[in-house]
Design a protein around this motif. Sequence first.
Motif, short mmCIF file in Angstrom:
data_model
loop_
_atom_site.label_atom_id
_atom_site.label_comp_id
_atom_site.label_asym_id
_atom_site.label_seq_id
_atom_site.Cartn_x
_atom_site.Cartn_y
_atom_site.Cartn_z
N THR A 13 -13.85 -22.07 8.93
CA THR A 13 -14.03 -22.23 10.37
C THR A 13 -13.34 -21.11 11.13
OG1 THR A 13 -13.95 -24.60 9.96
CG2 THR A 13 -13.76 -23.91 12.24
N THR A 15 -11.73 -20.15 14.63
CA THR A 15 -11.25 -20.78 15.85
C THR A 15 -10.67 -19.71 16.77
OG1 THR A 15 -9.08 -21.15 14.89
CG2 THR A 15 -10.66 -22.95 14.70
N GLN A 17 -10.87 -17.55 20.69
CA GLN A 17 -11.81 -16.94 21.63
C GLN A 17 -11.81 -15.43 21.43
OE1 GLN A 17 -13.99 -18.03 23.77
NE2 GLN A 17 -13.58 -20.18 23.34
#
Length: 181
Positions: A13, A15, A17
């Motif tokens: 995953t 994560t 920004q």
Amino acid sequence: MIHQPPVHFLGKTLTGQPVQKQVRKLKDLDNIFLDQAAFSAADMNRVVYEVFSYLPVDEGTEGGLFFGMTHLYPGTVGQEFYMTKGHFHTIENRAEYYWCVEGEGMLLMMDKHRNTWAEQMQPGSLHYIDGYTAHRVANTGGGILSFGACWPSDAGHDYATIVKNGFSRRLLSVEGKPALV
Ligand code: PA5
Ligand code: NI
């Protein structure tokens, strides 16, 4: 100055920004599968794969790198496994790495002479995709196939050539096992 990196890669995953999410449904994969009757009968809103990308520089930047994680769901259309659209790079000599994090699959590659071969994907497998080489992944297992990718930010994606001409060989499920035919 010490900075925290903006994006973290945990297991499979991404994560933080900015992470861009792209969803590809069956309706986005027109002219990809061989069995058009099976394709037409399927639910067009079925999600086939999702791509999470970290694009730290603008698309087209020379010298930069992009990073992506693809989650390809299990399933079949006719005798074919769910697979990615597949592409050459727009700047044809650009290479790429894929590596498998979870699941079972096959990476299909095709050179400019239309020679097609495949590499088996399993957790830990690392795949170097040379320039001038089309690439597509099929999920041959019963669970999600997750793989990472790293490619030059000026590579671009040429999907049209594959939609038009396909790969010279297809990966079929023959008695439940993948066969390149
Ligand atoms: O850059 C890549 O090659 C990958 O991140 C792919 O874009 C991703 O796996 C999805 O495949 P496709 O672009 O062929 O739809
Ligand atoms: Ni690529």
